[in-house]
Design a protein around this motif. Structure first.
Motif, short mmCIF file in Angstrom:
data_model
loop_
_atom_site.label_atom_id
_atom_site.label_comp_id
_atom_site.label_asym_id
_atom_site.label_seq_id
_atom_site.Cartn_x
_atom_site.Cartn_y
_atom_site.Cartn_z
N LEU A 83 -45.63 -21.50 -26.89
CA LEU A 83 -45.27 -21.00 -25.39
C LEU A 83 -45.84 -19.53 -24.96
O LEU A 83 -46.21 -19.63 -23.73
CB LEU A 83 -43.77 -20.91 -26.05
N LYS A 120 -39.84 -19.68 -32.38
CA LYS A 120 -40.44 -18.75 -32.12
C LYS A 120 -41.57 -18.99 -32.66
O LYS A 120 -41.94 -18.37 -33.20
CB LYS A 120 -40.39 -17.80 -31.80
N TYR A 138 -37.78 -18.75 -23.22
CA TYR A 138 -37.57 -19.23 -24.73
C TYR A 138 -35.35 -20.24 -24.43
O TYR A 138 -35.87 -20.65 -24.86
CB TYR A 138 -37.91 -18.40 -25.33
N TYR A 146 -41.77 -14.30 -22.42
CA TYR A 146 -41.75 -14.80 -23.51
C TYR A 146 -40.00 -15.16 -23.51
O TYR A 146 -40.20 -16.21 -23.76
CB TYR A 146 -42.26 -14.14 -24.24
N GLU A 147 -39.35 -14.43 -23.50
CA GLU A 147 -37.99 -14.17 -23.99
C GLU A 147 -36.99 -15.36 -23.20
O GLU A 147 -36.52 -15.58 -23.02
CB GLU A 147 -37.06 -13.03 -24.68
#
Length: 587
Positions: free
Chosen positions: A231, A353, A278, A274-275
């Motif tokens: 990712l 992750k 996700y 990113y979070e």
């Protein structure tokens, strides 16, 4: 525009039913109340007194709009579909297999259109007032057990546009059934047929498509294919403009007119987080009811042992650390297939992750070897420095020297990244406007901005930017040559290890836990991270890997704490028992 000459036009406006008309520069009638532009134009009888320039302008208004000016009838989901196709093509140029686009992403998107009731169902949203014609599904790339029906010309265009977006999009022709109602449906509020309705839609249980969610779709497809792209790699490729994201609508065909409410749907003015991506990925997987993903085995790129090896090379750490990290992976059980494999239909749908977990294992290994308490690591560095003076053929790993090299390299990378972000042009080359009335003004402003940029560039004597750099999985390049940036891959860890029988044991017997007490289950985070509470060495290591993955240091700290919790179960159990005994004594 002449209001006096427009008084003879007495028809009511189709949008607001008012009778108040004006004339545009092209000779078109527009409503002064709601600014709706009609297809009717004023007839010019006497042209002798009109200059040639004016005649040209008015004659353009008398003619029927050309196909390019009028544009296609298109839906918002078709715009997102076009972005997904372009992003998949970009991944294909980066080395990803073509089946990701033609099979996996295609089926995921098909499933989304069906679940969101936009296509592949009997009564799609936004088309209830149109005649429904049931068609058979002729797509061959369907792996789903259901056999949904397509309905109306809307669904037919979706079936065709996926294939058309891969070839010559300019050959597409709008359907006659939708073309006839274009002036009634598409207004000054939106270039797409359903832009206004889409922006107002708030149906419970429906995941609305956004530009950030296109990246979630891409990562789901990459994860299903078990491609060698994490990712963080995907988001870095986006930031480096290798994958369309910011101003992705610029790649739309010229016939897909985009303005008004479409601006809020397709315009993006921030980098993906990113979070956030996700969470959106898990949200979409649950919404689509996806089955268990293919197993992540030891030979898969996303397995922690392989990713750890990659990141050890990336941050210039000794190859011998691989043995210790493999032991950490084995003892914590994070290398098990069931732990690594994503299962959206499980009770607690949660994927790993993978990249963050791999670097967290390295951080734990560094703490095991050097403690990272601003004391032990420097004492071990003194021993390594003394040893290396007499043994340059097989040097020991010097933490202090590695720290100096990495700090200088990362600082340079950070500066370049900040400069690139500061110079990035967020405004698109294809200006967005709220209506056709605003189009001349917006284009004029854009032209002025471009001219000013050229003038300032000439005054500043800016050198042209170098050619686009080819994307790579590695951000740092380490070689044995050069004294300012030495390579530590071949350095030995004998300075921090002692031989006990036939095995090597870590000299440092101390260890401190990154988190003494975890947050309760109802908290959104596992633990908190305050830099002032931790050693400078630990902060540097976290910031190094956080920069590498484009994530927050707190996210990496949480992952390190979770691995330590699995690695040191006894310590946490003893600490919990002692806290309980204290409560009993107080009572």
């Amino acid at each position: 525009m002449d209001l006096e000459e427009a008084r003879e036009f007495q028809e009511r406006c189709t949008q607001c039913a008012a009778v108040s008309w004006g004339l545009t520069d092209e000779g078109k009638y527009y409503c002064t109340s709601c600014h709706n532009v009609t297809e009717r134009s004023k007839e010019v009888i006497h042209t002798e007194s009109i200059p040639n320039t004016k005649i040209k302008a008015i004659s353009r208004g008398l003619k029927r709009k050309s196909k390019l000016e009028k544009g296609w009838d298109w839906y918002v989901c078709e715009g997102f579909q076009y972005i997904l196709c372009q992003q998949a093509e970009a991944l294909k140029t980066l080395g990803v297999g073509p089946e990701l686009k033609n099979e996996v992403l295609h089926n995921f998107w098909k499933r989304y259109l069906q679940k969101s009731k936009q296509a592949y169902c009997k009564n799609p949203v936004y088309t209830s007032g149109r005649k429904v014609t049931v068609l058979e599904d002729h797509l061959s790339h369907s792996d789903w057990t259901s056999d949904p029906e397509l309905s109306d010309a809307h669904c037919l265009s979706l079936v065709e546009s996926w294939a058309e977006s891969q070839s010559d999009v300019q050959s597409r022709k709008p359907s006659s059934s939708t073309r006839a109602s274009h002036s009634e449906t598409a207004s000054i509020c939106s270039g797409s047929l359903d832009g206004v309705e889409y922006s107002q839609r708030k149906e419970k249980g429906i995941v609305k498509m956004t530009v950030p969610r296109t990246l979630a779709f891409l990562y789901l497809s990459l994860l299903w294919q078990r491609e060698a792209v994490t990712l963080s790699d995907l988001l870095r490729f986006v930031e480096e403009d290798h994958i369309p994201y910011v101003n992705a609508f610029e790649r739309f065909p010229e016939e897909m007119k985009l303005y008004g409410r479409d601006k809020g749907i397709f315009a993006v003015e921030s980098w993906p987080d990113y979070e956030d991506i996700y969470k959106k990925m898990i949200e979409i997987a649950i919404f689509l009811d996806l089955p268990r993903f293919p197993d992540i085995t030891e030979d898969c790129y996303l397995h922690p042992n392989i990713l750890v090896m990659k990141y050890l090379m990336e941050v210039n750490l000794p190859d011998e650390m691989q043995g210790l990290t493999c032991q950490v992976v084995k003892m914590t059980g994070i290398g098990e297939v069931d732990f690594l494999t994503f299962d959206p239909i499980a009770k607690m749908a949660k994927t790993v992750k993978y990249d963050v977990q791999a670097v967290a294992v390295i951080v734990v290994a560094l703490k095991l070897l050097f403690l990272l308490d601003d004391n032990v690591e420097w004492s071990l560095s003194d021993l390594a420095e003394d040893y290396n003076e007499d043994h340059q053929d097989k040097p020991w790993f010097d933490f202090r020297k590695w720290y100096q090299v990495m700090k200088k390299t990362v600082d340079e990378k950070k500066q370049k990244r900040e400069e690139a972000r500061a110079k990035y042009l967020w405004k698109s080359e294809k200006p967005l406007y709220h209506s056709y009335i605003d189009k001349p003004v917006v284009y004029k402003r854009r032209e002025m901005v471009v001219n000013l940029q050229k003038q300032f560039s000439a005054l500043a004597d800016c050198t042209p930017a170098p050619g686009e750099k080819k994307p790579s999985s590695f951000q740092f390049n380490w070689t044995e040559k050069g004294t300012d940036r030495p390579c530590f891959h071949g350095h030995s860890l004998r300075g921090v290890l002692s031989k006990k029988g036939q095995s090597l044991v870590i000299k440092n017997s101390l260890y401190w836990l990154s988190t003494q007490k975890f947050c309760r289950s109802y908290c959104k985070h596992v633990t908190t991270y305050e830099e002032s509470n931790f050693s400078l060495s630990y902060q540097f290591v976290l910031n190094l890997f956080s920069f590498l993955l484009r994530i927050k240091a707190s996210l990496l700290h949480e992952e390190v704490s979770l691995i330590e919790k699995k690695l040191f179960k006894r310590k946490y159990m003893s600490s919990n028992e002692s806290s309980r005994s204290r409560r009993v004594r107080r009572r």
